[in-house]
Design an enzyme around this catalytic site. Structure first.
Site, PDB file in Angstrom:
ATOM      1  N   GLU A 129      31.014 -11.890  33.142  1.00  0.00           N
ATOM      2  CA  GLU A 129      31.825 -11.013  32.057  1.00  0.00           C
ATOM      3  C   GLU A 129      32.525 -10.070  32.695  1.00  0.00           C
ATOM      4  OE1 GLU A 129      32.254 -11.819  29.280  1.00  0.00           O
ATOM      5  OE2 GLU A 129      30.656 -12.941  28.171  1.00  0.00           O
TER       6      GLU A 129
ATOM      7  N   SER B 224      34.313 -11.835  22.307  1.00  0.00           N
ATOM      8  CA  SER B 224      34.588 -10.281  22.666  1.00  0.00           C
ATOM      9  C   SER B 224      34.468  -9.469  21.771  1.00  0.00           C
ATOM     10  CB  SER B 224      35.869 -10.570  23.378  1.00  0.00           C
ATOM     11  OG  SER B 224      35.988  -9.288  24.213  1.00  0.00           O
TER      12      SER B 224
ATOM     13  N   HIS C  84      35.369 -13.802  31.639  1.00  0.00           N
ATOM     14  CA  HIS C  84      35.283 -13.297  30.138  1.00  0.00           C
ATOM     15  C   HIS C  84      36.481 -13.969  29.712  1.00  0.00           C
ATOM     16  CE1 HIS C  84      34.900 -10.601  26.727  1.00  0.00           C
ATOM     17  NE2 HIS C  84      36.258 -10.476  26.744  1.00  0.00           N
TER      18      HIS C  84
END
Length: 437
Positions: A249, A123, A359
């Site tokens: 995501e 991330s 995510h």
């Protein structure tokens, strides 16, 4: 929004996990972990590097694991005219660079080889890895020789002055409004006051979502241009890298916009949040490529399920491609014929209600001793993720856009092609290049 995570003003620390009982004089490769958290929270205490080191020893490929803390939120990514003039932008990225210098100087004490350092993150950590690759004209300064990115690539960000409104609000909240030198006032403010001011600023789970208040921006020094423009200019470290994403995501970052329920509201949201300079015809095309049909939205491949609001799955698809999937594919398209690259897609946990292959779900496959752990250890050792304990992972090239895809069910891994939503991703990246955040 109050963020309940460990925090401290004394934060610039590292952690080192090293194998025991190595033969005297042995030097083993190093992996340097950069945590995620939207550039506003997180820390090294959330991750157990011992899992990675233990598995590396079991594989007969021992590595040293280093995790670094860096300043986040306004402490690391304050952005404004004042910050630009003072030359103190992107301090969080500078912290990471300094940690890499520490590794060069001291890691041999822990049997680490400073000439074999792989930077790895997820991330915001993966975005940080990518930005370390494009910074300094692509010159690594010998600080790292490979990169491993999970859900993060060079992102479309504009000038540091784009953060002025967040800076000004922060100054007011910290009690520094009217000061002749607001930066000095902030430096002298108590940490508790700064923390309270940061908690009052928009977070990654505010309606503005991935248009972050605190994130890396073009400062003219560390980042001389939009990172995606730097890629086009050839400012990329010439090192092997891995870059992958989770399938869904954008779902996590669309939970705060469930009040966006109509096409008109969606157009207004996209314009005000991400693409202020986009023309009406651009928006028409974009929304044609990302249609209202909920069976085409994210979580993908879930049919009519998970439509938490009429525009949720559509907006999740848009946001996921703009910041993650499209950015990854753009980076690979530009670089995969110039250096060795591999890419993956995690489609596991697809049945998670509302979120799907959300995510950060791939972290379970690496800090949970899954296949990705072995691929990482192999890559850190050999600059190639392949090895005898895992299925073969082909390189990614423009002629063969192959993805190692992690799946639920009886067949856990497959090779797929990176051509899904091709026209949509190409167009959204085109718009991002013209409208950096």
């Amino acid at each position: 929004m109050q963020l309940v995570t460990p925090n401290s003003e004394d934060c610039l620390t590292l952690n080192v996990w090293a194998p025991t009982r190595l033969p005297e004089g042995t030097k083993v490769p190093v992996v340097a972990w950069i945590f995620g958290g939207g550039f506003e929270n997180g820390g090294t205490s959330m991750y157990d590097g011992g899992i990675i080191v233990t598995r590396s020893v079991e594989l007969g490929k021992p590595i040293v694991y280093v995790s670094m803390n860096y300043r986040v939120s306004a402490l690391g990514f304050l952005a404004s005219e004042e910050v630009k003039a003072a030359g103190v932008g992107n301090i969080g990225l500078q912290d990471q660079r300094q940690a890499l210098r520490w590794i060069q100087k001291y890691i041999s004490v822990f049997n680490g080889d400073p000439s074999k350092v792989t930077i790895w993150g997820e991330s915001a950590g993966a975005i940080s890895v990518a930005l370390q690759m494009v910074a300094n004209g692509g010159n690594t300064e010998g600080l790292f020789h490979a990169a491993f990115m999970e859900s993060g690539s060079p992102i479309p960000v504009g000038d540091i002055t784009h953060g002025q409104k967040f800076h000004d609000a922060f100054v007011v909240a910290a009690g520094c409004e009217g000061s002749s030198d607001t930066l000095q006032c902030l430096r002298e403010a108590p940490f508790a006051t700064l923390q309270q001011a940061m908690d009052a600023s928009p977070s990654i789970f505010s309606p503005s979502s991935l248009d972050l208040a605190w994130m890396p921006r073009v400062d003219g020094t560390f980042l001389p241009d939009d990172p995606q423009q730097l890629v086009l200019q050839g400012s990329v470290a010439n090192i092997p890298f891995v870059s992958g994403d989770c399938d869904d995501e954008g779902t996590l970052f669309s939970l705060t916009t469930l009040n966006v329920t109509t096409e008109e509201q969606l157009r207004d949201y996209i314009t005000s949040t991400y693409l202020p300079a986009a023309s009406s015809s651009d928006l028409d095309k974009l929304l044609t490529l990302y249609p209202a049909d909920i069976t085409q939205g994210s979580p993908y491949d879930t049919g009519i399920l998970n439509a938490l609001s009429p525009q949720f799955k559509r907006l999740a698809s848009l946001q996921g491609d703009l910041v993650f999937q499209g950015a990854r594919r753009f980076f690979l398209q530009q670089q995969s014929d110039k250096q060795n690259t591999w890419s993956f897609l995690s489609k596991r946990l697809k049945g998670l209600p509302g979120l799907g292959s959300v995510h950060a779900s791939d972290l379970l496959n690496i800090y949970g001793s899954g296949e990705l752990t072995d691929y990482l250890v192999n890559f850190v050792n050999n600059l190639n993720p392949n090895g005898p304990t895992v299925p073969y992972w082909p390189k990614y090239t423009t002629a063969s856009v192959q993805l190692l895809t992690f799946l639920d069910g009886l067949v856990p891994v497959a090779i797929t092609t990176d051509t899904y939503r091709q026209e949509a991703m190409e167009f959204i990246i085109q718009l991002a290049l013209a409208n950096p955040l």
